[in-house]
Scaffold this active site. Structure first.
Site, PDB file in Angstrom:
ATOM      1  N   ASP A  65      -6.357   2.602  34.712  1.00 44.98           N
ATOM      2  CA  ASP A  65      -7.230   3.324  33.797  1.00 44.98           C
ATOM      3  C   ASP A  65      -7.492   2.388  32.621  1.00 44.98           C
ATOM      4  O   ASP A  65      -6.568   2.077  31.858  1.00 44.98           O
ATOM      5  CB  ASP A  65      -6.515   4.603  33.345  1.00 44.98           C
ATOM      6  CG  ASP A  65      -7.271   5.371  32.269  1.00 44.98           C
ATOM      7  OD1 ASP A  65      -8.207   4.803  31.659  1.00 44.98           O
ATOM      8  OD2 ASP A  65      -6.899   6.530  32.027  1.00 44.98           O
ATOM      9  N   TYR A 165     -22.510   8.865  25.184  1.00 45.96           N
ATOM     10  CA  TYR A 165     -22.776   7.671  25.995  1.00 45.96           C
ATOM     11  C   TYR A 165     -23.555   6.624  25.187  1.00 45.96           C
ATOM     12  O   TYR A 165     -23.189   5.435  25.161  1.00 45.96           O
ATOM     13  CB  TYR A 165     -23.565   8.082  27.241  1.00 45.96           C
ATOM     14  CG  TYR A 165     -23.835   6.962  28.213  1.00 45.96           C
ATOM     15  CD1 TYR A 165     -22.893   6.603  29.171  1.00 45.96           C
ATOM     16  CD2 TYR A 165     -25.034   6.252  28.185  1.00 45.96           C
ATOM     17  CE1 TYR A 165     -23.137   5.577  30.077  1.00 45.96           C
ATOM     18  CE2 TYR A 165     -25.291   5.227  29.072  1.00 45.96           C
ATOM     19  CZ  TYR A 165     -24.333   4.891  30.023  1.00 45.96           C
ATOM     20  OH  TYR A 165     -24.580   3.878  30.916  1.00 45.96           O
TER      21      TYR A 165
HETATM   22  C1  BGC Z   1     -27.410   5.509  32.550  1.00 48.82           C
HETATM   23  C2  BGC Z   1     -28.273   6.113  33.627  1.00 48.82           C
HETATM   24  C3  BGC Z   1     -29.732   6.095  33.201  1.00 48.82           C
HETATM   25  C4  BGC Z   1     -30.163   4.727  32.687  1.00 48.82           C
HETATM   26  C5  BGC Z   1     -31.562   4.735  32.107  1.00 48.82           C
HETATM   27  C6  BGC Z   1     -27.947   4.140  32.210  1.00 48.82           C
HETATM   28  O1  BGC Z   1     -27.128   3.500  31.291  1.00 48.82           O
HETATM   29  O2  BGC Z   1     -26.067   5.439  33.001  1.00 48.82           O
HETATM   30  O3  BGC Z   1     -27.875   7.445  33.890  1.00 48.82           O
HETATM   31  O4  BGC Z   1     -30.558   6.448  34.316  1.00 48.82           O
HETATM   32  O5  BGC Z   1     -29.252   4.286  31.703  1.00 48.82           O
HETATM   33  O6  BGC Z   1     -31.796   5.820  31.240  1.00 48.82           O
END
Ligand code: BGC
Length: 267
Positions: A65, A165
């Site tokens: 991990d 994210y």
């Molecule tokens: C994400 C994807 C997304 C892409 C473009 C990536 O970093 O993990 O889910 O489709 O970016 O938006």
């Protein structure tokens, strides 16, 4: 020519998706590969190892991990015990835990920051310590070591519904640049790759139906969804001496997603 001949690479999160393609590609380029996956036993990781070996390369699978300091240090120690050292760290492991902002739990936020950002810090730090211990090997590479941080177009494109994210990837960018700045004098190169929409399990809902695919393609001027191999080829280049003068940069591999396609007819 095997541009990574005699070198050893750890590829985190390489039992599937972009990581698996990278593991196969660095293996095909001559590197010994540690195929990292998150935990337990993984048939998928074993399959990637088998592919590399069948192609004439060397690889082992290793569970860890990446958000756990002791596990990361144990992974690097295991790679060193197996292959003598590591020359390349590809910090690729990452995930998404999406939610509208007001509903985003601390647990989701923390899980994404822990793996996507802290995981890259721990992997890069362990790699740097090993590079320094081992010292230069000029016949293998002009650099003391190479680090590739997997980022995303979302290091620059804000992403509603995915705040955790996007924040992690913005952090990855500054982690990468700051490492590169600090360690260039020691001949350690650190770069990032920012994939756009690549066909992998992480974004299946964005491409699996024809309607979703059509909508996604509106964001990609080059007119196709990326393949993991598009990212793998760029990664091999960033790890090889062909890119020896490249450090502290993000290579966007996104079919033009960051070119603001909405402005091609508007604005
Ligand atoms: C994400 C994807 C997304 C892409 C473009 C990536 O970093 O993990 O889910 O489709 O970016 O938006």
């Amino acid at each position: 020519m095997s541009v990574l001949a005699g070198q050893t690479a750890i590829v985190t999160g390489s039992s599937s998706g972009i990581g698996a393609a990278i593991a196969r590609a660095v293996g095909a380029a001559g590197a010994n590969v540690v195929v990292n996956y998150p935990g337990g036993h993984s048939d998928a990781a074993d399959a990637v190892v088998a592919d590399i070996v069948a192609a004439g390369g060397a690889a082992i699978a290793f569970a860890c991990d990446v958000s756990k300091e002791a596990e990361v240090d144990a992974m690097v120690a295991h790679a060193v015990a197996t292959y003598g050292t590591i020359d390349i760290m590809i910090a690729n492991a990452g995930w998404q835990k999406d939610a509208p902002f007001a509903e985003m739990t601390l647990a989701k936020w923390q899980a994404v920051i822990d793996v996507n950002l802290t995981g890259q810090f721990l992997c890069a730090r362990a790699a740097v310590r090993e590079f320094a211990r081992r010292g230069m090997v000029p016949e293998r590479s002009r650099a003391l070591g190479k680090i590739v941080c997997m980022s995303s177009v979302h290091e620059v494109i804000p992403w509603g519904g995915h705040v955790d994210y996007a924040a992690s990837k913005g952090g990855v960018m500054m982690l990468m640049k700051s490492i590169a700045q600090e360690l260039a004098p020691q001949k350690i190169r650190c770069n990032g790759i920012a994939p756009g929409a690549i066909k992998t399990p992480i974004n299946r809902s964005a491409w699996e139906t024809p309607e979703a695919e059509k909508k996604l393609l509106e964001l990609i001027p080059y007119g196709r969804i990326g393949e993991p191999e598009d990212i793998a080829r760029a990664t091999v280049w960033l790890c090889s001496d062909d890119s020896d003068y490249v450090t502290g940069t993000t290579l966007f591999v996104d079919g033009g997603m960051t070119l603001y396609p909405g402005f091609s007819t508007g604005g």
